[in-house]
Design an enzyme around this catalytic site. Sequence first.
Site, mmCIF file in Angstrom:
data_model
loop_
_atom_site.group_PDB
_atom_site.id
_atom_site.type_symbol
_atom_site.label_atom_id
_atom_site.label_comp_id
_atom_site.label_asym_id
_atom_site.label_seq_id
_atom_site.Cartn_x
_atom_site.Cartn_y
_atom_site.Cartn_z
ATOM 1 N N SER A 54 -50.634 -4.401 26.590
ATOM 2 C CA SER A 54 -50.934 -5.569 25.760
ATOM 3 C C SER A 54 -52.421 -5.915 25.807
ATOM 4 O O SER A 54 -53.255 -5.067 25.518
ATOM 5 C CB SER A 54 -50.046 -6.734 26.216
ATOM 6 O OG SER A 54 -50.010 -7.758 25.265
ATOM 7 N N GLU A 79 -42.308 -3.806 17.268
ATOM 8 C CA GLU A 79 -43.286 -4.829 17.626
ATOM 9 C C GLU A 79 -44.470 -4.841 16.662
ATOM 10 O O GLU A 79 -44.867 -3.820 16.100
ATOM 11 C CB GLU A 79 -43.767 -4.643 19.058
ATOM 12 C CG GLU A 79 -44.427 -3.310 19.353
ATOM 13 C CD GLU A 79 -44.965 -3.252 20.760
ATOM 14 O OE1 GLU A 79 -45.725 -4.163 21.145
ATOM 15 O OE2 GLU A 79 -44.638 -2.302 21.485
ATOM 16 N N HIS A 139 -41.894 -5.074 22.674
ATOM 17 C CA HIS A 139 -43.196 -5.124 23.334
ATOM 18 C C HIS A 139 -43.087 -4.786 24.826
ATOM 19 O O HIS A 139 -42.313 -5.394 25.558
ATOM 20 C CB HIS A 139 -43.784 -6.523 23.155
ATOM 21 C CG HIS A 139 -45.198 -6.660 23.613
ATOM 22 N ND1 HIS A 139 -46.212 -5.870 23.136
ATOM 23 C CD2 HIS A 139 -45.775 -7.507 24.513
ATOM 24 C CE1 HIS A 139 -47.350 -6.230 23.698
ATOM 25 N NE2 HIS A 139 -47.111 -7.211 24.548
#
Length: 330
Positions: free
Chosen positions: A167, A261, A291
């Site tokens: 991320s 995602e 995710h």
Amino acid sequence: MTAVASPDLPAVPTERSLRAVVAAATTRWTLGCLTGAVPMNRPGVWLSRRLIATIMETLGSMPDGTRVVPVRRPGVRGEWVLGPGVEFGARAGYYIHGSAYVICSARTHRKLVARLSEATGIPFFSVDYRLAPEHKFPTAAEDVEAGYRWLRSEGYEPSRTVIAADSAGGHLTCDMLLANIDEPNFQPAAVVLFSPLIDLTLGLAEQQEAVRRDPAISATAARHLVGLYTTAQDPDQPRLRLDFEKADRLPPMLVQVGEFEMLSADARYLDAEVNRAGGASTLEVWPAMVHVFQALPRLAPEAAIALRRAAGFISSALAAGASDSHVEVC
């Protein structure tokens, strides 16, 4: 140097499993609803941190025999995570967690890092950088670079070090490597990114959201989170809007992302930019995955397969680096 994946590794699935589709739908009507409703004030940030920590604890899996060694040095906080049977040696991994610069920590990602250590057979140092909104840009970036340089000061050569991140940790990784692209002996042997965030304006995510709603969070909610870190900054400055013109000098990169995602758009963009510049990037899009599914093996059995592929990529890169370092010039 190019890392070549072993043909013995399990393949990326080509079809959506029923379990994955159901898990994504469940995520959409639970976590997805909550993230859209929680305000990004101090109580909301506290609640978000507790919520994600609970999810990571509940749906993660810690290998028996894992060891954790806290690190507290001037300017560096984090922990060594050693999977079962893993010992300290000449090779090491550096893990940079994500969650929008605001929510997670080395502790929330401990189970994921332990499983990655077990799969690769090397210890990982997981950096615990300071979070927004208490600490704004460029604090996280400075802490991440300090952790990487501390590893070097401990005797870990870049050619024997790999970086893994997820991320927002993907942006922090690319920022650090690009910002120091001209420094000799800085780049690691390989980079593995899980669901990387690259566009901090969330413009790419918003475009993807128009195609399919992310089960976990909306682009608007994610933008508000990231904004707690980047507030009052020019979004076009190079440390925020990354320039990949020199990406041919980056190490081999593996990017894994879930099909469902919104950051699948960021992953595709990163892969295209690195390859366009002459670098080496491999993109894997996992059907129906959410995710950072690699952290959630109790939700997605595919997590174990993805980590095996990541470990194979890392092992190949480290072997290639060791081979290069033993070449004699006559």
